[in-house]
Design an enzyme around this catalytic site. Structure first.
Site, short mmCIF file in Angstrom:
data_model
loop_
_atom_site.label_atom_id
_atom_site.label_comp_id
_atom_site.label_asym_id
_atom_site.label_seq_id
_atom_site.Cartn_x
_atom_site.Cartn_y
_atom_site.Cartn_z
N TYR A 143 0.89 -1.11 -0.11
CA TYR A 143 -0.16 0.02 -0.23
C TYR A 143 0.74 1.37 -0.03
O TYR A 143 0.61 2.20 -0.81
CB TYR A 143 -0.87 -0.10 1.12
CG TYR A 143 -1.76 1.24 1.38
CD1 TYR A 143 -2.92 1.28 0.84
CD2 TYR A 143 -1.28 2.17 2.17
CE1 TYR A 143 -3.63 2.57 1.04
CE2 TYR A 143 -1.98 3.21 2.53
CZ TYR A 143 -3.15 3.21 1.82
OH TYR A 143 -3.99 4.70 2.16
N ASN A 172 -3.64 9.41 9.90
CA ASN A 172 -4.74 8.38 10.45
C ASN A 172 -6.23 9.22 10.52
O ASN A 172 -6.30 9.87 11.15
CB ASN A 172 -4.62 7.36 11.45
CG ASN A 172 -3.48 6.29 11.63
OD1 ASN A 172 -2.44 6.66 10.88
ND2 ASN A 172 -4.05 5.19 11.12
N ARG A 211 -0.14 6.75 16.79
CA ARG A 211 -1.02 7.29 15.51
C ARG A 211 -1.00 8.98 15.79
O ARG A 211 -1.20 9.33 16.78
CB ARG A 211 -2.14 6.56 15.18
CG ARG A 211 -1.92 5.03 14.56
CD ARG A 211 -1.01 5.12 13.28
NE ARG A 211 -1.01 3.79 13.00
CZ ARG A 211 0.01 2.94 13.44
NH1 ARG A 211 1.13 3.13 14.22
NH2 ARG A 211 0.08 1.54 12.98
P1 NAD Z 1 -12.74 4.26 1.67
O1 NAD Z 1 -12.57 2.52 1.43
O2 NAD Z 1 -14.04 4.47 2.50
O3 NAD Z 1 -12.77 4.92 0.45
C1 NAD Z 1 -12.44 4.46 -1.06
C2 NAD Z 1 -13.41 4.69 -2.07
O4 NAD Z 1 -12.87 4.05 -3.37
C3 NAD Z 1 -14.79 3.56 -1.88
O5 NAD Z 1 -15.82 4.29 -2.03
C4 NAD Z 1 -14.56 2.35 -2.85
O6 NAD Z 1 -15.65 1.80 -3.20
C5 NAD Z 1 -13.85 3.24 -3.98
N1 NAD Z 1 -12.99 2.26 -4.87
C6 NAD Z 1 -12.01 1.46 -4.14
N2 NAD Z 1 -11.50 0.62 -5.22
C7 NAD Z 1 -11.96 1.27 -6.43
C8 NAD Z 1 -11.96 0.94 -7.89
N3 NAD Z 1 -11.05 0.03 -8.33
N4 NAD Z 1 -12.63 1.96 -8.79
C9 NAD Z 1 -13.44 2.79 -8.32
N5 NAD Z 1 -13.62 3.05 -7.10
C10 NAD Z 1 -13.15 2.24 -6.05
O7 NAD Z 1 -11.36 4.68 2.20
P2 NAD Z 1 -11.00 6.32 2.75
O8 NAD Z 1 -10.75 6.07 4.09
O9 NAD Z 1 -12.23 7.15 2.37
O10 NAD Z 1 -9.90 6.42 1.96
C11 NAD Z 1 -9.87 7.54 0.86
C12 NAD Z 1 -8.52 7.77 0.27
O11 NAD Z 1 -7.68 8.41 1.25
C13 NAD Z 1 -7.81 6.61 -0.20
O12 NAD Z 1 -6.97 6.82 -1.29
C14 NAD Z 1 -6.94 5.97 0.91
O13 NAD Z 1 -5.76 5.41 0.45
C15 NAD Z 1 -6.50 7.38 1.42
N6 NAD Z 1 -6.17 7.35 2.79
C16 NAD Z 1 -6.98 7.28 3.79
C17 NAD Z 1 -6.53 7.10 5.07
C18 NAD Z 1 -7.27 7.04 6.10
O14 NAD Z 1 -6.87 6.88 7.55
N7 NAD Z 1 -8.64 6.62 5.86
C19 NAD Z 1 -5.02 7.26 5.51
C20 NAD Z 1 -4.28 7.59 4.33
C21 NAD Z 1 -4.93 7.54 3.05
C1 UD2 Z 2 -3.92 3.83 8.14
C2 UD2 Z 2 -4.85 3.86 7.02
C3 UD2 Z 2 -4.18 3.45 5.79
C4 UD2 Z 2 -2.75 4.32 5.62
C5 UD2 Z 2 -1.99 4.36 7.00
C6 UD2 Z 2 -1.14 5.72 7.21
C7 UD2 Z 2 -7.12 2.97 7.45
C8 UD2 Z 2 -8.10 1.79 7.38
N1 UD2 Z 2 -5.94 2.62 7.03
O1 UD2 Z 2 -3.22 2.44 8.46
O2 UD2 Z 2 -4.90 3.72 4.48
O3 UD2 Z 2 -3.01 5.41 4.87
O4 UD2 Z 2 -2.83 4.68 8.04
O5 UD2 Z 2 -0.03 5.39 7.60
O6 UD2 Z 2 -7.62 3.82 7.77
N2 UD2 Z 2 -5.30 -2.06 15.47
C9 UD2 Z 2 -5.95 -2.83 16.42
N3 UD2 Z 2 -6.92 -3.35 16.45
C10 UD2 Z 2 -7.71 -3.11 15.50
C11 UD2 Z 2 -7.49 -2.49 14.32
C12 UD2 Z 2 -6.46 -2.02 14.38
O7 UD2 Z 2 -5.14 -2.90 17.23
O8 UD2 Z 2 -9.01 -3.75 15.79
C13 UD2 Z 2 -4.13 -1.64 15.29
C14 UD2 Z 2 -3.13 -1.89 13.94
O9 UD2 Z 2 -2.53 -2.84 14.22
C15 UD2 Z 2 -2.40 -0.45 14.00
C16 UD2 Z 2 -3.21 0.63 14.50
O10 UD2 Z 2 -4.37 -0.03 15.30
O11 UD2 Z 2 -1.44 -0.64 14.72
C17 UD2 Z 2 -3.82 1.39 13.36
O12 UD2 Z 2 -4.61 0.69 12.35
P1 UD2 Z 2 -5.36 1.16 11.24
O13 UD2 Z 2 -5.75 -0.04 10.48
O14 UD2 Z 2 -6.33 2.03 11.75
O15 UD2 Z 2 -4.56 2.28 10.27
P2 UD2 Z 2 -3.00 2.01 9.80
O16 UD2 Z 2 -2.34 2.90 10.79
O17 UD2 Z 2 -2.56 0.59 9.67
#
Ligand code: NAD
Ligand code: UD2
Length: 311
Positions: A143, A172, A211
């Site tokens: 990723y 996060n 985080r």
């Molecule tokens: P999310 O899973 O809620 O949203 C992702 C969306 O992309 C979903 O609606 C999913 O259906 C769509 N999607 C997935 N694969 C697809 C494909 N092949 N074609 C079209 N659509 C597709 O996740 P989110 O947390 O809202 O993440 C949004 C963005 O932010 C992502 O790029 C993710 O990598 C990034 N990001 C999120 C976090 C976090 O903490 N949530 C951290 C770092 C980066």
């Molecule tokens: C988050 C984002 C990822 C990426 C990254 C940036 C999500 C889902 N993932 O990954 O997209 O951009 O940040 O560094 O938002 N954990 C537990 N118990 C649980 C779930 C999680 O202990 O039930 C721990 C997990 O092992 C990790 C921490 O909580 O140490 C955070 O986990 P996460 O999945 O929320 O996010 P992360 O940091 O792996």
């Protein structure tokens, strides 16, 4: 009024962004394959194209005539990228290149700007605290490697094809609508639901991992701002900023605060750490502050309150 494409607009962050754009009076088209996104998240006034981000024709058609693109579609889970390496690569990197390629000629044959989601995962096992944008990138997961690839291709998009971009390394992100039911979802959404129901939580490792949690409303504000005006000090047409608070929270602290807010104590089960898990991930928000004259404003207590009430 502008017309924007939001990829991943039925997902957690994308749907909050689409709501905000519509509230500001813009037209919104969403491209989403509804894999993790939900139809209920789509604002009524947004047009939805159901399609795959790595499908060139679907992306070209969804982007036709827009003024700019917010690219958020991705498989946003580190463990899923471990289990489904090639599949997540196709969405997370090929999908992004497909977006940049279509953006070259989206509006009457001219390029349109792209604001896209990178990730703190690009820093990988770099143990610097806090992490500045110029810290070495050493992704530990597929990723993180793909998100770094997005940044490299953003540079190509600008230097070779004239597509201006701003990338944000989200730390996060949490808030309402983050799916609490999926084991691949963010830890706050999972813990918030379990603690509010008095259910046992699983902690991978000792719970001392740290985080930098960012509330989704703050993320949306920076995304919109980056589209409207190029950040100050952005030396080039392809720039990258941390999107973080700079404030550390361990999982055990998080659990304490949630238990306090919910007035309950829950059982905790410890399992081994997830492979590729990062121990400490804290961003330095100095460049973000300087570029946008703004900071993340929502503190953890306030943000967790909003997450628990779903508002
Ligand atoms: P999310 O899973 O809620 O949203 C992702 C969306 O992309 C979903 O609606 C999913 O259906 C769509 N999607 C997935 N694969 C697809 C494909 N092949 N074609 C079209 N659509 C597709 O996740 P989110 O947390 O809202 O993440 C949004 C963005 O932010 C992502 O790029 C993710 O990598 C990034 N990001 C999120 C976090 C976090 O903490 N949530 C951290 C770092 C980066
Ligand atoms: C988050 C984002 C990822 C990426 C990254 C940036 C999500 C889902 N993932 O990954 O997209 O951009 O940040 O560094 O938002 N954990 C537990 N118990 C649980 C779930 C999680 O202990 O039930 C721990 C997990 O092992 C990790 C921490 O909580 O140490 C955070 O986990 P996460 O999945 O929320 O996010 P992360 O940091 O792996």
């Amino acid at each position: 009024m502008a017309h924007y494409l939001v990829t991943g607009g039925c997902g957690f962050i994308g749907s909050h962004l689409a709501d905000r754009l519509i509230a500001d009076g813009h037209r919104v088209t969403i491209l989403d394959d509804l894999s993790t996104g939900r139809l209920e998240n789509k604002p009524t006034l947004a047009r939805l194209v159901v399609g795959d981000i790595a499908d060139q024709q679907a992306v070209r058609e969804a982007m036709e005539g827009v003024d700019g693109v917010f690219h958020l579609a991705a498989i946003a889970s580190v463990p899923r990228s471990r289990e489904f390496w090639a599949e997540t690569h196709r969405t997370n990197l090929s999908g992004t290149i497909t977006v940049f390629e279509a953006a070259r000629a989206a509006r009457n044959g001219a390029p349109v700007p792209v604001v896209y989601a990178s990730s703190a995962a690009v820093y990988g096992d770099n143990t610097a605290t806090p992490l500045r944008e110029d810290a070495a990138t050493r992704p530990l997961s597929a990723y993180g490697a793909d998100k770094l690839g997005c940044e490299l291709h953003a540079r190509v998009a600008w230097e070779i094809h004239g597509v201006p971009t701003v990338g944000f390394r989200f730390f996060n992100v949490y808030g309402p609508r983050q799916d609490p039911a999926s084991p691949y979802s963010g830890v706050i959404s999972i813990f918030a639901r379990k603690v509010s129901r008095g259910e046992e939580v699983t902690i991978y490792g000792d719970g001392q991992q740290v985080r930098d949690f960012v509330f989704v409303g703050d993320v949306v504000r920076f995304l919109v701002r980056a589209m409207e005006r190029r950040p100050q000090g952005a030396a080039q047409g392809a720039d990258v900023f941390n999107l973080c608070t700079g404030r550390p929270t361990s999982l055990l602290m998080l659990l304490d605060v949630l238990q306090e807010l919910c007035g309950s104590r829950v059982r905790r089960v410890h399992l081994p750490p997830r492979p590729g898990d990062i121990r400490v991930s804290i961003g330095d928000p100095a460049r973000l502050r300087a570029g946008f004259d703004d900071v993340c404003r929502v503190g953890l207590l306030q943000g967790l309150g909003a997450t628990l009430t779903g508002e």
